[in-house]
Design a protein around this motif. Structure first.
Motif, mmCIF file in Angstrom:
data_model
loop_
_atom_site.group_PDB
_atom_site.id
_atom_site.type_symbol
_atom_site.label_atom_id
_atom_site.label_comp_id
_atom_site.label_asym_id
_atom_site.label_seq_id
_atom_site.Cartn_x
_atom_site.Cartn_y
_atom_site.Cartn_z
ATOM 1 N N PRO A 1 -19.855 2.944 1.987
ATOM 2 C CA PRO A 1 -18.926 3.019 3.127
ATOM 3 C C PRO A 1 -19.248 4.180 4.063
ATOM 4 O O PRO A 1 -18.738 4.236 5.173
ATOM 5 N N GLN B 1 -15.831 -6.217 3.267
ATOM 6 C CA GLN B 1 -15.672 -4.771 3.356
ATOM 7 C C GLN B 1 -17.009 -4.056 3.493
ATOM 8 O O GLN B 1 -17.056 -2.904 3.922
ATOM 9 N N ASN C 1 -13.388 -1.034 5.876
ATOM 10 C CA ASN C 1 -14.393 -1.033 4.796
ATOM 11 C C ASN C 1 -13.813 -0.532 3.474
ATOM 12 O O ASN C 1 -14.558 -0.164 2.580
ATOM 13 N N THR C 2 -12.510 -0.521 3.371
ATOM 14 C CA THR C 2 -11.835 -0.132 2.120
ATOM 15 C C THR C 2 -10.894 -1.270 1.730
ATOM 16 O O THR C 2 -10.082 -1.697 2.563
ATOM 17 N N ALA D 1 -9.629 3.596 7.727
ATOM 18 C CA ALA D 1 -10.344 3.519 6.448
ATOM 19 C C ALA D 1 -11.703 4.172 6.595
ATOM 20 O O ALA D 1 -12.491 3.803 7.449
ATOM 21 N N GLY D 2 -12.015 5.148 5.715
ATOM 22 C CA GLY D 2 -13.353 5.721 5.667
ATOM 23 C C GLY D 2 -13.624 6.667 6.821
ATOM 24 O O GLY D 2 -13.034 6.600 7.881
#
Length: 1902
Positions: free
Chosen positions: A86, A124, A157-158, A183-184
């Protein structure tokens, strides 16, 4: 390896495994149930529905699934796992992202684009990029970004961060609206809401389109719940916080115009569900937004709120207007709207008409706008658990909501106004598995799709048909269901045709009850008459003019007349009413009001029969008739019960009680006997007069008749004439004739029923139960006192006349009446002893002991002391119970009873006063659970009759009898361990044992019990370990049996667990089997207490038919199940073993035993319930030591000298096997003695021999003269068989010893294999070795890339893909095969290679490949039928024959792994073990132990077995397995070369490791270690090697003088010479075949030798050997082999025989189902034979043999390395060749005969081959008789196999190689295609030319 993987062009996005693995897995796994889809070990993420067609798409971790509406899988795509991180943007080279690792790819977004017929799937991985897939086949990728840019990062991506989206269809284009959370670290720059393009050069890019620009996303942290759209707007529901400083989160809804690609129209307002928390799930229905909010302090509850869309839009428009026109200020001056998300824009003041002018905003309007005024709603419903999914449906004018919660429950809710009502809840997912937000209703509104992490379920929205009747339909309260009256079923409103009409469709929310019959008039009807009945049915539906209701009485129908709510029906005629049930006066039938065949309403209706009423009560027929429920009347003169108005003419009627208009009616009006007018008591033997009162006689006035009295005496009916005395008009007296009754009465009084008849049969009713009582004074009055005490009304007197007795007064002469009774008589007193304190109850039995209690009140003395009688226990004349007075110890005397101043009665027995004493106790401790048998020792313990014992407060149950010096009792459970005093109570007197209290110990505990299996015969020793076991008095091992028949067969009666004993007798052992009160049989054995921690028990015997129900240990009062004691292992009973008598002639014939030979006993189930060490075998008084015990064999070593027979067993010792309780005698044994010199004279012997010789010669001469030469061959064959049999008998004992040793080794191997498994090759390696034999296991390697080139150019790949598609054309493929085979230069090798390349290329389409093979086989059969059909499939000369070989290899792989592989592997290991036990020449390759005479080491080489201790651990070759040095024994021979020693050590150290994963023997040195510093490296050749006359001998352990037990270690070579073996090993393509270590070559003129020197033979001699003399010499040498060496070969054969048999049986499917592919193939061959008219069974036998057994199985037998990851040495290969040849001979049709000149290898199995032939014939016959294999079954099996081999690089390489052959004959193939008309139509030649154009430039690189 990871880097190599990343060199594939598609790189990271593609998964690490191919699609066929999952397909195979899914095909093997059926759905768990109808309308459910699940895949083990796969988590689901999203679910979408394609509008119109109803196809479903499931996004899951690493997969996408395409499902039909019925949830049948249609396609699947694999999306992961993927090499990814990620923290990295998508990369092509692993060097760009070193932290990347294998990552699961969860589906984050799944949407359907209906216009483009595309599925949008975003995972993801790779920063959430999306791909397009075909809606028709989800496995088909339409678009995937090769090198995505930042603008193409779509999803979060989570996995825990939600992404939601919409596909918006605008004129000319589709857009994608996506909203996602934070996310990320790479996602901070991705806006929470973006507009993305669906088409164009960069799909999914947001370049040039609208983004929700956020100053700092982490400040707001939007968490999206759902995205929805209507005709004009898109709505996003989410949670966020206001700013970093303001930590409180709120719920929001945002709106965007659908055509607004720049998000100028973005506006959001807060949502509030009154008093609740944040929104968790949402759904947009046509006019309402439904939201589920968290509730409660812990947020563990939830509430449902509804927000009208009009209110939401109004609030948003207000916020937009304020921000456009007033700078965000509300009327009150407060700021009510702002521009949110930290952007530079602000609310402005534009013209007032700006909101209308720019309804979707513009560049100059402020955005994004956030309103501050929340839209509020009241909760419709509250639940006790969180809601995770919401959906809604509007149907039939109602709104239904579906709520999924976090526990897997689906709730159906009726939204009725401002309230929601749950009317149905059901568990969908597994408990605790939340229902996911994608809750979908199909387009028809009939089904709901529910998604959880593990499954997809299809559920009916309204399951109306499941309610079978109206009441359940209405009680369900389903708002979509109602009862359709005229259809008679529960339906949706739209399914009921007349639902709009009143009273036609009943709805549970309006109608509380179903249609019913309220009343019936009349309620009953006589069965003899046909009449009308009126039904009252409220709310009856109205029918059309031509429609009718009808009534059904059971099976009789009549038309109904409807008059408002009343329905009139006609009852059935009497002959159509069913008969009354036995003993009943009526029959009740269902009465149904019906419309057509639908029951509208139902009740019951009774038809009565008055004539049957009177039979119900014989004693009162009239009363029964008129008192019944029916309108029945009684005709007294004719004694008939009738229905209707009255009796026949002239007969008066007794009317029914139901006739309310008549005053005199009912049972009281019947003529009847009211009661007795004479005394009820009637003495026996005296003439008595009986009189009875009678009423209602006026019915008989004027009708004279005779009357009779009837008495129902035991066994007879007594009739007495009677007379009538009229007292009044209606009443009178019946006088029965005087009668004297005589009865043999066993009871004092006997009630006798009495009744009166008018005439013989016309019975008058008894008004109530009427009887007289007969009595006999003599019964129950045995003596004078009893008689005088009798009731005065009986008039009984004691009569002394003759035999004194009690008689009725008038029967005794006056002078014989006795007024005074005799003196009392005392018969028995008990007890006879009592304590000095008195207070003991004594029972005195006798006669004339008083007539009343006051007679004996002060009349009793015991031993001169007064004794006080107890009135409650006194029995007149017969028993006195009195309480003794105190007296001195030792007082004795009789008992006296004095009645009324008469002489006393004195007993003959004397009563003694004695003082009981308690002395001691044993044992003195026991478990607190009780059950200990306690013995209390003392004196005079038999005092008093009522003795009881106590230990502490608990009673101790006494076991009868109480003895004078000992009392035995059993303790009861105690709450706590500790000491307790022992107390004995004698009557009311206590004695306490103070000196030795009893000590309760803690309960025993069982911690282990083994073994856990036994034969049914029992007797196996079970060792039980535990704590405190010595405290148990009587430990038992018991079993409960369930089989009453067996209990009866054993003759076991119900018995007391503690049977009565006698004083002084020894204690009896518990009975083996007793029947418990519950009926089960309990069999037990007594265990012995070895110590406090060990019990030794023997398993109880169990009858054969009985079923063991429970096995447990009974530790006094405590019961412990065997499974609890043994750690969960239940006890198992196995069938008793069966052994075959030693002698084949039977038990009575002796078995002849040669001293020193091992005895082999055959049987069944020998080791199922016992171990080798427990078996005892005796020959007479000697023991036969058991060496090996298997399932079917017992091997034991008998005494060297003949033992003596045991007593009574005859003159010869008996062979007896003892297995626990099972004793098996197998017959006598006779030891053979060495032959002594004959006493027959030598002269006579010579003469007899000469005579016999002459006679034999004459017989031979005659035979030669009169027999045909073929008879000689038969004799020769039989003679050879006899000789072979004699030879085998001679080596039999040696074979048994060898076999015993081998079986021990194989048993160890089996246990090793349980851990490591058989080293099967993986399917890909197996298939390539089978398809391309002789290629070293690496037939196809993907082409290596040149510098700067890609591995496969796009054009070439495209061309090969088109070639793959072209191969799917059957016409092209058949034309290609026929054209290639017609070419003269197309060799047999080429044919095999092309067939195998086609097998690889078409492996994923096995059904198609099978069809091609069938077509080609038909052509082949047509070709051979005209030549010689027996030659078909004999060799592999055509491509179809190689295709058949490959097809069988594919289809039989599973059969190999599951069935045949294990015996084949065990055969190979047994061969290897046997070969390694004897010397093997390393140079010539010959061995002492072999089956192949050409590999037999004929010289006698002395050798000695050694056991070396190999060190394994750090620094050695075994370092990977162990962290510390271990010593492992390795068996070798002192004659082994060093290389041979290393090979054997590697086999020991790596015995569980496949051969390809072991180190090479040439990469290791062998080091001999002695002491601390002595290290010597050993090798085959070194300076110490002995060289003599140009012959150098290889070094052996003998050469180095290595002793037994020496320590050795394998170490890596310091100087690696790089041998051939090593170079082979480095290619990564292990072959499993043996490369000879040393060649018999010369090294500088020096020749190597090991055990024997190779024969020195000039090269020219080999050429000259064909001369006649040489051939004769060879033949003579071959003849010499059997006599000299055949015994060695036979010994080896006998040892391996079991393993050969097992292998052949597995191949020939003995007692197993045949693989479906074999059945399919044989059925096809049968069809071919029938088609071509071949009726010769021999031809069909040959076809089947050539196609399967010789083509596949012989190859598998010869080459185990094709199946297993093993190394096959030359010797093992030679032995397998002999076994394979035996199998070939067994398959031949011709008779197998051998003679003197036959090869030795043929001689070895000459006796077994006929048996094997029978097995083959039975195999073919069984397959032929079994049910045919259907195409569907075969295609299903082929579909499962199709995915086994789908390696993209290898399949591409196969197409490359195939194209080489096409290119070679390109012109001929093109010509053949152009000449075929069908091929011209299909343009096959043109397609091939296109392929050539694409591939041609690349051919040179291939």
């Amino acid at each position: 390896m990871l880097a190599d993987f990343l060199q594939v062009p598609v790189m990271a996005p593609w998964p690490l495994f191919t699609l066929h693995h999952l397909l195979l897995f899914l095909l093997l796994l059926p759905l768990t149930r109808a309308h459910r889809f699940s895949v083990p070990n796969t988590s689901f993420n999203h679910l979408v529905l394609a509008p119109g067609q109803g196809t479903l798409y499931v996004g899951a971790v690493n997969h996408l699934f395409q499902l039909s509406p019925e949830l049948k899988m249609e396609a699947v795509a694999v999306t992961g796992p993927v090499i990814d991180s990620p923290d990295c943007v998508p990369f092509r080279d692993l060097a760009e992202c070193p932290q990347a690792q294998l990552t699961d790819n969860a589906n984050q977004l799944l949407l359907v684009s209906s216009r483009a017929k595309e599925l949008v799937a975003c995972g993801q991985v790779r920063q959430g990029v999306c791909e397009k897939r075909s809606l028709g086949d989800v496995a088909q990728v339409l678009y995937q970004a090769e090198d995505p840019g930042d603008g193409q990062f779509v999803a979060a991506n989570t996995p825990g961060v939600t992404t939601v989206g919409l596909v918006v269809s605008l004129p000319g284009q589709d857009l994608l609206l996506v909203a996602r959370g934070l996310a990320g670290k790479l996602s901070a720059g991705v806006p929470p809401l973006t507009v993305r393009q669906m088409a164009g050069p960069q799909p999914f890019s947001s370049e040039g389109l609208g983004r929700l620009v956020v100053g700092d996303f982490s400040d707001y942290n939007n968490s999206y719940v759902g995205a929805f759209s209507d005709a004009h707007s898109a709505y996003f529901v989410f949670r966020r916080r206001g700013a970093r400083a303001q930590a409180e989160y709120r719920s929001y809804v945002a709106r965007v115009c659908l055509g607004d690609v720049n998000l100028y129209s973005y506006v959001e307002v807060p949502l509030a569900c009154h008093g609740q928390g944040l929104i968790q799930a949402a759904f947009l229905s046509p006019d309402t937004l439904l939201g589920a909010f968290a509730a409660g302090i812990s947020q563990a509850q939830s509430a449902l709120c509804a927000f009208p869309l009009a209110d939401l839009d109004k609030s948003m428009e207000q916020a937009r207007r304020l921000c456009y026109t007033t700078g965000g200020q509300g009327p009150s001056g407060m700021e009510e709207a702002t521009v949110e998300y930290g952007v530079t824009s602000r609310c402005v003041t534009l013209p007032p008409d700006s909101p209308e002018s720019y309804p979707c905003g513009d560049e100059h309007t402020p955005s994004p706008i956030a309103g501050h005024q929340a839209v509020e709603a009241q909760p419709l419903l509250q639940l006790g658990q969180p809601i995770s999914a919401v959906a809604a449906l509007q149907a039939d004018g109602h709104t239904i909501a579906f709520l999924g919660d976090t526990q897997g429950l689906l709730h159906k809710v009726f939204l009725n106004g401002s309230q929601g009502q749950i009317y149905h809840s059901q568990q969908v997912g597994s408990p605790g598995s939340a229902i996911m937000p994608d809750l979908l209703v199909d387009s028809s509104g009939d089904h709901l799709y529910v998604l959880t992490a593990q499954q997809v379920d299809r559920i009916l929205v309204a399951a109306c048909p499941q309610f079978p009747n109206c009441s359940t339909c209405l009680q369900a309260k389903d708002p979509l269901c109602g009862w359709c009256i005229l259809q008679g079923r529960c339906t949706r409103r739209g399914e009921c045709g007349r639902a709009a009409q009143p009273n036609q469709w009943l709805w549970s929310y309006e109608d509380n009850y179903c249609l019913h019959i309220q009343s019936l008039l009349p309620a009953q009807h006589p069965r003899q008459e046909q009449g009308q009945v009126t039904l009252s049915v409220p709310r009856l539906p109205t029918l059309a003019m031509d429609e009718y209701f009808h009534c059904s009485f059971g099976g009789y129908d009549s038309l109904a007349q409807v008059e408002g709510p009343h329905v009139v029906c006609v009852t059935p005629p009497g002959d159509q009413v069913p008969p009354n049930p036995p003993g009943s006066d009526h029959v009740t039938l269902p009465l149904a009001l019906m419309f057509e065949d639908v029951v509208v309403a139902v009740t019951t209706f009774s038809f009565y029969d008055c004539s049957a009423v009177q039979a119900l009560e014989v004693a009162a027929p009239c009363r029964t008739c008129v008192g019944s429920l029916w309108h029945c009347h009684w005709c007294p003169q004719s004694s008939r019960c009738v229905y209707g108005e009255h009796c026949p003419e002239g007969e008066k009627t007794v009317y029914s009680a139901q006739e309310v208009d008549i005053q005199v009616r009912g049972p009281g009006a019947c003529p009847q006997v009211e009661g007795l007018a004479s005394p009820q008591l009637v003495p026996v033997g005296w003439e008595s007069h009986l009189a009875l009162h009678i009423q209602n006689l006026h019915y008989f006035r004027g009708l004279p008749a005779l009357y009779y009295c009837w008495l129902e005496l035991p066994g007879k009916l007594q009739k007495l004439p009677a007379s009538l005395e009229e007292i009044s008009r209606d009443s009178g007296l019946i006088h029965c004739q005087a009668q004297q009754f005589h009865l043999s009465m066993s009871q004092r009084e006997l009630p006798v029923p009495i009744y009166v008849t008018r005439g013989d049969i016309q019975r008058l009713d008894n008004a109530h139960d009427l009887h007289v009582t007969l009595y006999d004074c003599a019964v129950g009055h045995p003596d004078c006192s009893h008689c005088q005490a009798a009731n005065g009304s009986l008039s009984c007197l004691w009569c002394g006349d003759g035999q004194p007795s009690c008689r009725y007064g008038p029967l005794c002469p006056p002078d014989a009446v006795e007024q005074l009774c005799p003196t009392p008589t005392i018969d028995v007193i008990e007890p006879l002893t009592g304590p000095p304190e008195g207070g003991l109850a004594i029972t005195i039995l006798g006669s004339n002991l008083g007539q009343a209690f006051h007679d004996v009140q002060n009349a009793v003395t015991v031993a001169g002391q007064p004794c006080n009688p107890d009135p409650s226990l006194y029995r007149i004349s017969a028993r006195i119970v009195c309480i003794t007075s105190p007296a001195p110890n030792g007082t004795a005397g009789p008992v006296q009873v004095t009645i009324k101043s008469r002489p006393p009665g004195i007993s003959t027995q004397h009563f003694v006063y004695q003082d009981p004493v308690l002395l001691s106790l044993s044992p003195q401790w026991g478990p607190q659970s009780g059950g200990t048998q306690l013995t209390i020792h003392g004196q005079y313990l038999q005092t008093g009759g009522n003795v009881s014992a106590f230990v502490g407060d608990q009673p101790c149950l006494i076991q009868e009898p109480v003895c004078p010096e000992a009392i035995i009792c059993h303790t009861m459970p105690q709450a706590e361990p500790g000491e307790a005093a022992v107390l004995v109570v004698f009557g009311h007197v206590e004695r306490k044992l103070l000196a030795t209290p009893f000590r309760y110990t803690a309960n025993p505990q069982l911690v282990a019990a083994e073994p856990s299996v036994s034969f049914r015969g029992g007797g196996r020793l079970i060792r039980v370990r535990g704590i405190g076991l010595d405290a148990v008095w009587q430990p038992l091992l018991s079993v409960w049996l369930e089989d009453e028949d067996q209990v009866k067969a054993l003759g076991v009666q119900g018995q007391d667990v503690n049977p009565r004993r006698s004083c002084g007798a020894p204690a009896a052992d518990p009975q083996a089997c007793i029947q418990l009160e519950s009926g089960v049989l309990q069999c037990s054995t007594l265990c012995s207490v070895n110590s406090s921690s060990l019990l030794l028990c023997h398993s109880p015997a169990v009858p054969d038919g009985a079923l063991p129900k429970r096995v447990f240990f009974a530790l006094d009062n405590m019961q412990v199940d065997f499974a609890s004691a043994s750690g969960g292992q239940g006890f198992l009973y196995q069938p008793n073993p069966r052994l075959v008598p030693l002698s084949h002639d039977g038990l009575t014939h002796p078995y002849r035993l040669k001293p020193g030979h091992i005895l082999d006993v055959e049987g069944e189930g020998l080791n199922l319930g016992i171990s080798k060490e427990e078996v005892r075998v005796h020959i007479g008084d000697g023991e036969c030591l058991v060496k090996t015990l298997t399932l079917t064999h017992l091997y034991c070593e008998p005494p060297h000298l003949a033992p003596q027979p045991t007593n009574g067993s005859g003159t010869l010792p008996q062979f007896v096997v003892q297995m626990g309780n099972v004793r098996l005698a197998l017959g006598p044994v006779q030891y053979e003695v060495e032959p002594t010199m004959s006493t027959f004279p030598v002269e006579a012997q010579v003469g007899l021999s000469l005579g016999a010789a002459v006679l034999i010669a004459a017989v031979l001469l005659l035979t030669l003269m009169y027999r045909h030469k073929s008879k000689q061959a038969l004799r020769d064959y039989q003679k050879v068989l006899v000789q072979l049999e004699n030879l085998e008998t001679g080596v039999g004992d040696q074979c048994r010893k060898e076999f015993t040793d081998l079986m021990t080794e194989m048993t160890d191997l089996t246990s090793d294999l349980e851990a490591s498994g058989i080293p099967f090759l993986d399917y890909r390696t197996y298939a390539e070795r089978a398809f391309f034999p002789g290629h070293g296991g690496c037939p196809l390697q993907p082409g290596l890339e040149g510098p700067g080139e890609e591995g496969c150019r796009a054009t070439v790949c495209q061309g090969l893909t088109q070639l793959s598609n072209l191969l799917n054309s059957k016409l092209f493929l058949l034309t290609l095969i026929h054209t290639l085979e017609e070419q003269p230069s197309f060799s047999q090798r080429d044919r095999c290679q092309v067939a195998s390349l086609l097998s690889l290329a078409l492996h994923s389409k096995l059904e198609y490949l099978t069809d091609i093979m069938r077509t080609l086989l038909c052509d082949l059969a047509a070709h051979y039928v005209h030549k010689n059909p027996k030659l078909m499939l004999r060799r592999t000369e055509t491509m179809v024959e190689k295709l058949l070989t490959n097809w069988l290899s594919i289809c039989l792989y599973a059969f190999l792994k599951e069935v045949a592989g294990e015996p084949l592997y065990m055969l190979f290991r047994a061969i290897k073990y046997q070969v390694d036990k004897g010397p093997v020449d390393a140079v010539t390759g010959k061995a002492k132990r072999t089956l192949n005479d050409s590999h037999l080491l004929r010289e006698d080489v002395e050798f000695r077995p050694l056991t070396l201790m190999a060190l394994v651990g750090p620094g050695t070759c075994g370092a990977a397995e162990s962290s510390e040095v271990q010593r492992m024994p390795a068996r070798v021979l002192d004659t082994d070369t060093i290389t041979q020693v290393k090979e054997k050590m590697l086999d020991q150290v790596y015995k569980g490791t496949p051969f390809s994963q072991r180190p090479s023997v040439h990469s290791l040195d062998l080091e001999w270690r002695s002491g601390l510093a002595g290290h010597l490296t050993l090798s085959d050749e070194d300076l110490t090697s002995v060289t003599q006359n140009h012959w150098k001998r290889l070094n052996t352990l003998q050469h180095y003088k290595v002793p037994d037990g020496a320590t050795v270690v394998l170490i890596p070579q310091l100087h690696n010479g790089g041998t051939v073996s090593q170079r082979l090993g480095q290619t990564g393509c292990p072959s499993g075949e043996n490369t000879p270590m040393l060649e018999d070559g010369e090294e500088g003129g020096v020749r190597l030798w090991h055990l024997v020197k190779a024969t020195e033979e000039p090269e020219g001699a080999k050429v000259r050997r064909s001369s006649l003399r040489e051939r004769e010499r060879e033949r003579a040498r071959a003849k010499a082999i059997p006599e000299i060496y055949l015994t060695r070969l036979l010994s080896m054969k006998g040892t391996l025989q079991k393993f050969v048999d097992d292998t052949f049986q597995a191949i020939l499917s003995v007692n197993r189902p045949v693989p479906i592919a074999v059945k399919y193939l044989f059925d096809f061959l049968d069809e071919l034979a029938e088609k071509h008219g071949i009726e010769d069974p021999e031809t069909l036998h040959i076809w089947k043999t050539n196609s399967l057994l010789l083509r596949f199985w012989v190859n598998a037998l010869k080459n185990p390395q094709l199946i297993f990851d093993v190394r096959v040495s030359d010797n093992e290969d030679a032995i397998l060749a002999v076994i394979a040849q035996t199998f070939i001979d067994s398959c031949m049709v011709s008779e197998h005969k051998v003679g003197r000149d036959s090869p030795v290898n043929k001689l070895l199995y000459a006796r077994e081959i006929p048996r094997y032939k029978q097995m083959v014939e039975k195999y073919y016959a069984d397959i032929h008789q079994s049910s045919p294999a259907s195409y569907q079954e075969m295609n299903s099996a082929l579909a499962e196999l199709s995915g086994n081999y789908t390696s993209a690089p290898h399949c591409l390489e196969a197409l490359r190689e195939l194209y080489k052959h096409i290119h070679r004959y390109y012109d001929q193939i093109i010509s053949a295609l152009e000449e075929d008309p069908m091929a011209q139509k299909m343009q096959l030649a043109c397609r091939l030319q296109q392929i050539a154009a694409l591939v041609e430039n690349k051919v040179t690189d291939l």
